[in-house]
Write a protein that holds these residues in place. Structure first.
Motif: not given
Lengths: 306, 183
Positions: B1-4, B156-159, B177-181
């Protein structure tokens, strides 16, 4: 998680995880069957052909209901009303059906291996609904589901399959499936109905029905298939009933906690006495209900596979 | 998990749930006619917490059920992974009731759309109201929540990751930060 194969041809060699997934998914569909509207839109747009070359009531209706409850479009084919009567070959029939763009084929045929043959000539997902004396995987899955529903597990359970093992594709699929799930499987019936070398499948053979009742948690009682020449293997159905028929006296004397399954249709007074067939030990009608749920699970898992 | 960023902590989550419970009671003029339906997986636990809070505030425990919408999804053919289904557990009658549908994150609106279909198959409620912990925007359907815990506009690139003690061992909401799923 998804199944490891895109077809269900039998339970031989099917991994434990796949069986577990089908049974767990069936639990979801069991709940759908209890709803006021017993239908979900999951397989909308999918076309399924039920290719029945052999007579069947409950399997065909069960599959058809399962398909309709998943909102798939279904087409039924039976030999009595088709060009197969005019001499069209099986391969040509399937090629024509395939050309109508179908997604899945449920097939029942009197010859073993037909579902496997279908996978070679069709791009659709193939589900075996009984092929000759080979396998009937969805029946075994619904049996396993029904047993698991009662006992919570299949591992370590003692299950005896009683009757005409030699003529039974249900027995074969049950043996493969139950063994994979860790149950102890035995068979019981007249010597003429026990196939030679069945012990090689890891199955014990029991010749005495009272012992079978005493030593098992579950009896899966099969139909004596008189239409498949089973009559030539026993002196008479009355004698069969005397030696291997399940009666309430036998159950009460030997094991009051036993669970009786029967894939149907029942020959009353032959495999089961009427009292047992309608009595508290059996879950025959639960099996029928569970059959729809299990078939929905199989159709769902295969039909939504990418 | 890439935390912002950590957006909400345990205390913040507790306060948000308390406020949501108050809003639900206020809008429905009490809690006697409402039923709570949590959407698997995290919606279930949020719904349960809201139920407990409503009981504290209004001295009445509304019926509570769990909904799995997998069978109603519209993305079977486009997903790479086969979705796992689990059991819907709604044992009460929803006819003539005010159904509060509860989920953790509102994003495209497709899950809420599927849930509406699923609920309509179970009966004919008086109203269906949507309650979400986080609204992150990017709707693809004309769907709006009635009760929103936090509005968190995202790219759109965040979750949004909602963590709950019941399954994740902590109570918090993260922007990652999220992969595009798309979920």
């Amino acid at each position: 998680m998804s199944l490891s194969s895109r077809h269900l041809l039998g339970l031989y060699g099917v991994p434990k995880e796949d069986i577990q997934l089908i049974l767990d998914t069936a639990t979801t569909f069991r709940e759908v069957l209890e709803r006021p509207i017993k239908k979900v839109p999951t397989l909308q747009g999918k076309t399924i052909v039920n290719l029945f070359y052999e007579n069947s009531t409950r399997t065909r209706i069960s599959f058809e209901l399962a398909q309709k409850r998943l909102s798939a479009d279904t087409v039924n084919f039976s030999t009595s009303t088709s060009s197969a009567k005019k001499g069209e070959s099986f391969k040509d029939t399937v090629r024509n059906i395939e050309a109508m763009k179908v997604d899945m084929i449920v097939v029942r045929h009197q010859s073993a291996g037909v579902p496997y043959f279908l996978t070679r000539i069709s791009k659709a997902n193939i589900i075996n609904a009984g092929d000759g004396l080979h396998e009937h995987p969805t029946q075994a899955l619904l049996d396993m589901y029904s047993i698991r529903e009662k006992f919570g597990t299949l591992k370590g359970l003692n299950v005896c399959i009683v009757g005409d093992i030699a003529h039974s594709r249900v027995a074969m699929s049950n043996i493969f499936g139950l063994k994979t799930m860790g149950a102890n499987v035995s068979v019981c019936g007249p010597s003429t109905m026990i196939p030679f070398g069945i012990e090689d499948l890891g199955v014990k053979v029991c010749k005495n029905i009272d012992e079978a009742i005493k030593n098992n948690d579950v009896l899966n009682v099969l139909r004596i298939q008189l239409e498949r020449d089973a009559g030539s293997r026993i002196p008479s159905v009355r004698e069969y009933h005397n030696f291997f028929g399940i009666t309430s006296e036998r159950l009460e004397k030997n094991n009051k906690n036993i669970l009786i399954l029967h894939p149907g249709p029942i020959n009353r007074g032959v495999e089961l006495s009427s009292e047992v067939a309608d009595g508290p030990y059996q879950i025959i009608l639960d099996q029928v209900t569970n059959g729809v749920a299990v078939r929905m699970a199989v159709l769902y898992l295969l039909g939504t596979m990418n | 998990m890439d935390i912002k960023a950590k957006i909400v902590d345990e205390e913040g989550l507790r306060r948000t749930i308390t406020r949501l419970a108050h809003e639900i009671i206020e809008k429905n003029k009490g809690s006697k006619n409402i039923v709570l339906i949590g959407m698997r997986t995290r919606g279930e636990f949020i719904a349960e917490r809201i139920k407990n809070k409503i009981k504290e505030i209004d001295n009445y425990e509304p019926p509570f059920g769990v909904l799995d919408v997998t069978l109603y999804r519209d993305d079977f053919r486009t997903r790479l992974k086969q979705p796992e289904v689990s059991v819907t557990n709604i044992t009460f009658d929803i006819n003539e009731k005010d159904v509060i549908l509860i989920d953790d994150v509102l994003y495209t609106g497709r899950t809420a759309r599927a849930a509406l279909d699923a609920i309509m198959d179970l009966g004919r409620p008086n109203t269906i109201q949507l309650c979400v912990l986080v609204d992150r925007g990017h709707r693809e359907m004309p769907i709006k929540a009635d009760f929103v815990g936090k509005n968190i506009p995202t790219s759109i690139n965040e979750e949004i990751k909602v963590k709950l003690k019941e399954i994740d061992g902590e109570d918090s909401i993260y922007l990652v930060n999220a992969p595009n799923n798309k979920e």
